[in-house]
Scaffold this active site. Sequence first.
Site, PDB file in Angstrom:
ATOM      1  CD  GLU A   1     -41.371 -28.406 -72.939  1.00 54.21           C
ATOM      2  OE1 GLU A   1     -41.377 -29.007 -74.016  1.00 54.21           O
ATOM      3  OE2 GLU A   1     -41.351 -27.153 -72.859  1.00 54.21           O
TER       4      GLU A   1
ATOM      5  CE  LYS B   1     -43.576 -29.206 -77.150  1.00 53.49           C
ATOM      6  NZ  LYS B   1     -42.215 -28.678 -76.849  1.00 53.49           N
TER       7      LYS B   1
ATOM      8  CB  CYS C   1     -43.665 -25.832 -74.372  1.00 55.83           C
ATOM      9  SG  CYS C   1     -42.438 -24.498 -74.503  1.00 55.83           S
TER      10      CYS C   1
END
Length: 266
Positions: free
Chosen positions: A40, A106, A142
């Site tokens: 990321e 995300k 993440c």
Amino acid sequence: MRIALSQMAAGTSPAENLAAIAAQTERAAHQGADVVVFPEAAMARFGIPLGPVAEPLDGPWASEVRSAARRAGLLVVAGMFTPAPDGRVRNTLLITGRGIDTHYDKLHLFDAFGFAESATVAPGGRAVTAELDGVGLGFATCYDVRFPELFTRLADLGARVVLLPASWGAGPGKREQWELLVRARALDATCWVAACGQADPATVGPPPGTTAPTGIGHSMVVSPLGEIRARLGTGPGLLIAEIDPEETDSARATVPVLANRRPDVL
């Protein structure tokens, strides 16, 4: 399938990070990888204004990543930032190469541990999968790792491997949480999880002087039964792991948690 995890310590310059991505993609190809996963925020680390570095998916930065993937003959997964309509950015995975060209924004933003990602980042709105050589791949980023329902959804969509770039925040107990969560999500979805984090920036120079999540390293490849098969430490490195997608099928036959769910109740 051979997967490479390129644990890098991204800096603040998208051009310099792009050069590192191109070099590591070529290195992964020379080691026989089918896929190379970058962290990321590989475009530019957290802790700087993201708006000025964000580019659209057809912009020059993404186009150069596509060129690197094409030259190497690999699928490349790399974290970047793209403009959002409301003036924020999106935390985007560019997924390109080997006949695939898609992206994942995300879903779950890191509004935790005193950090507010949503102040500058807009959330995505869809789960994303792709197929490489007949193997279903799912994608997460993440903080998504704290949400098991995303991983089971990816499994329902056909994923046998989930690729998980991250820039994990440091702090007491955070390394232990990272390992626990990656292993738990592999078990929830009975699939491989290949988790590639940013290296600890202190391993390559002075700490960046920000409370933003800039990485702790500890990238890992975890089997569908939650076993860590390969891992890195805190510094930069290229991890090559051979995975057998058929282990996903075997794990799902042995521990059929996906089949045994109770959608009539939950």
